[in-house]
Design a protein around this motif. Structure first.
Motif, short mmCIF file in Angstrom:
data_model
loop_
_atom_site.label_atom_id
_atom_site.label_comp_id
_atom_site.label_asym_id
_atom_site.label_seq_id
_atom_site.Cartn_x
_atom_site.Cartn_y
_atom_site.Cartn_z
N GLU A 132 17.82 25.50 20.03
CA GLU A 132 17.43 25.77 21.47
C GLU A 132 15.90 25.35 21.50
O GLU A 132 14.72 25.50 21.17
CB GLU A 132 17.12 27.24 20.64
N SER A 133 15.90 25.42 22.95
CA SER A 133 14.74 24.68 23.58
C SER A 133 14.21 25.67 25.00
O SER A 133 15.67 25.99 25.68
CB SER A 133 14.24 23.48 23.68
N VAL A 134 13.30 25.94 25.56
CA VAL A 134 13.19 26.47 27.01
C VAL A 134 13.16 25.43 27.50
O VAL A 134 13.94 25.91 28.97
CB VAL A 134 11.19 26.33 27.15
N ASP A 135 13.72 24.32 27.18
CA ASP A 135 14.06 22.79 28.71
C ASP A 135 15.59 23.47 28.52
O ASP A 135 16.24 23.11 29.90
CB ASP A 135 14.22 21.44 27.76
N HIS A 136 16.15 24.22 27.97
CA HIS A 136 17.78 24.42 27.99
C HIS A 136 17.86 25.54 28.62
O HIS A 136 18.78 26.63 28.95
CB HIS A 136 18.57 24.01 26.51
N GLY A 137 16.87 26.89 28.85
CA GLY A 137 16.92 27.83 29.77
C GLY A 137 17.90 28.90 28.10
O GLY A 137 17.31 28.74 27.30
#
Length: 222
Positions: free
Chosen positions: A119-124
């Motif tokens: 999970e990453s902020v890049d994946h929303g």
């Protein structure tokens, strides 16, 4: 080239853009005194497959939902079930030409070795899962029944009792034939046994030409 992934009975809404397949072998290298290194070829090992897949929590127009939109948790639950059940499943990857025709495919039975949730902020709101599979080969155990030799029983000495002696009277020197007598029956009665040779000898002793023919009143020397 387009891909189509069938993961057990599941189609991912967004097909992974990259797939790694490692074809392993079990060859080994040894060093001989006069020959140097040589390679011992053995049967191929199990194929390892790895890829990353995006599981959307938002309905995208470019994603495919055969059974309607499902959130990422739906696919994560499926992965968890495959992992905990410890059962192999079918994994099919089809490569398609731009025209939609099949180029080639891989169809194998695999096991789910491990997966990593990223999970990453890049994946929303979406989730990325890294999945590792390993080829599964059917096998069966052979049951070998080993029979242990039974212990031989120890020889037991048997006491043989002597046969009781019978003081049977000796046969008479002669016999007068009655109706129904035969040389065969006379040998059996007076000698205890009978053979063809015995009846022939008894017939010769009494000048009887046909051993099968004697008459009442005839005297037979025994």
């Amino acid at each position: 080239m387009a891909y189509s992934f069938l993961f057990d009975d599941l189609l991912f809404p967004i097909t992974p853009s990259k797939l790694d397949m490692k074809i392993k072998n079990n060859n080994s290298t040894i060093t001989l005194i006069n020959e140097g290194e040589v390679n011992l070829l053995k049967k191929a090992g199990l194929t390892e497959v790895s890829f990353e897949v995006l599981l959307p929590n938002v309905k995208y127009p470019f994603a495919v939902y055969p059974d309607g939109f499902q959130p990422a948790t739906f696919y994560l639950d499926k992965l968890e079930k495959l992992k905990t059940e410890n059962k192999p499943f079918q994994f099919i990857v089809s490569r398609l030409k731009p025209s939609g025709d099949l180029l080639f495919d891989n169809d194998m039975k695999v096991s789910l070795e491990e997966y990593t949730i990223k999970e990453s902020v890049d994946h929303g709101l979406d989730v990325v899962v890294s999945i590792q599979l390993k080829q599964y080969r059917e096998y069966g155990t052979k049951i070998v029944e080993i029979k242990k030799p039974t212990a031989k029983s120890k020889p037991v000495a048997k006491t043989i009792k002597p046969r009781p002696t019978t003081n049977a009277p000796p046969p008479p020197k002669s016999y007068k034939v009655v109706k129904g007598d035969t040389l065969w029956a006379l040998c059996k009665k007076y000698y205890g046994k009978v053979t063809k040779k015995m009846t022939d000898e008894l017939a010769a002793k009494n000048d009887i030409k046909n051993p099968d023919l004697i008459f009442p009143g005839q005297v037979i020397k025994l």
